[in-house]
Write an enzyme that holds these catalytic residues in place. Sequence first.
Site, PDB file in Angstrom:
ATOM      1  NE  ARG A 119      -2.388  -0.609   3.626  1.00  0.00           N
ATOM      2  CZ  ARG A 119      -2.812   0.087   4.687  1.00  0.00           C
ATOM      3  NH1 ARG A 119      -3.865   0.886   4.584  1.00  0.00           N
ATOM      4  NH2 ARG A 119      -2.187  -0.003   5.844  1.00  0.00           N
ATOM      5  CB  SER A 144       5.663  -6.664   7.624  1.00  0.00           C
ATOM      6  OG  SER A 144       4.964  -5.498   7.978  1.00  0.00           O
ATOM      7  CG  ASP A 192       2.739  -5.087  12.072  1.00  0.00           C
ATOM      8  OD1 ASP A 192       3.743  -5.327  12.766  1.00  0.00           O
ATOM      9  OD2 ASP A 192       1.934  -5.974  11.735  1.00  0.00           O
TER      10      ASP A 192
END
Length: 466
Positions: free
Chosen positions: A80, A150, A203
């Site tokens: 994203r 991540s 995150d």
Amino acid sequence: MSSAAVEAARRVVSGLREACATPATRLADVAAALAGEMEAGLAVEGGSRVKMIVSYVDSLPDGGEEGSFYALDLGGTNFRVLRVRLAGKEARVAERVAREVPIPPRLMSGGDATSERLFGFVASALAEFVADEGHDADGERQRELGFTFSFPVRQTSIASGTLIRWTKAFSVDDAVGEDVVAALQTAMSKHNLHMRMSALINDTVGTLAAGSYYDDDVVAAVILGTGTNAAYVESADAIAKLEPSQLPKSSNIMVINTEWGGFDSPCLPTTEYDRALDKESLNPGEQTYEKLISGLYLGEIVRRVLLKISSRCSLLGDVGGGTELRTRFVLTTPDVSSMHHDETPDLTVVAKTLADRLNIRGTSLETRRMVVEICDIVATRSARLAAAGIVGILRKIGRGGPGDERRSVVAVDGGLFEHYAKFRRRMESTLEEMLGEEAAARVVVKLASDGSGLGAALVAAAHSQS
């Protein structure tokens, strides 16, 4: 249904309940053991199975940030890109625009999968997004980017980190051991994208930032979803493994990414099902705490219990007669949640789930009640252990104890917490049980969504050089 079959199944469930038991004394031991491992991980690199990774995030957003900031969230087969416009304490997030981009499989693994091609593709999509957004709302102000990556990295500063290894569907060999920020920065330069990388985070750190943006009392963040992890705000002088030159210059705080999924201790209540699952996993002997708590594993544990019952009696039909009970991970945590929350008189949701997922049909109401009981046992253990972990962090930083009048907020993200209502209620009630009613009233657990997106932009804003 014979009484012998019911009795055989009952013995399995009774054994499960006993092995999963989390009395208050055991939870206190879990919290203390975790706090001890955290201390060891801060003292020396590699000193604990709880890695205690220094994030180099030494300031958090407070709501006063202004301007447009970008975020890139790379952690799966899609990534994203976001632009967030912050308008100070009055308006907060005035605008948020996001785009999801699928990554071609050939760039994730195989002969075409190189660092240059992967990060080139990401930079191209980012450049296209920036162009489509039009002129920058801040005029000539340099664009700044927060990067949520991540995958396991060894971080060396707020905006640099070397890739330790790929996970999931990625295998880009020449990127391992390289600085992922430098690789992306090089790719952005080739696309004439003038953007400063302000922060590299994961995150969990992003969730802490997203939580603290709306609430100054946030001291920790927890991910309770497919996996689990926690980050918290530590006093910089408590991090013995840092060299003096690595300590923050303008604050005395540092966000620590605990990687608490790797926590292990004899006081954790493990069962024969957990041990078998671990042995057959991709990482045997690792991530013990995560395998007891997170959403990836709860459905699989329930399936293994049902498989044992079917091997002892005929309540669930013939295991070799067409059921899917031998199919690993066929039962998911959303399945467990839907069965656990079934309030229909005949437990029709349970019956449908057993039929659709496991091809088990014609079960009795008593058998379906037993299935709900198994879901309850497994989910309750998970929720209570998650609460013990939170208490361990609070104990480590001197929060939530008798006489502590401060308000302490824990920001939580992840579907297990957000969508599994009984899990969430059990976790909250366990916190009250462990802390005491008076102290628990000052500990607030609240949802903070999209740490991997919004959080990255907010960390970029907090570390802006403009």
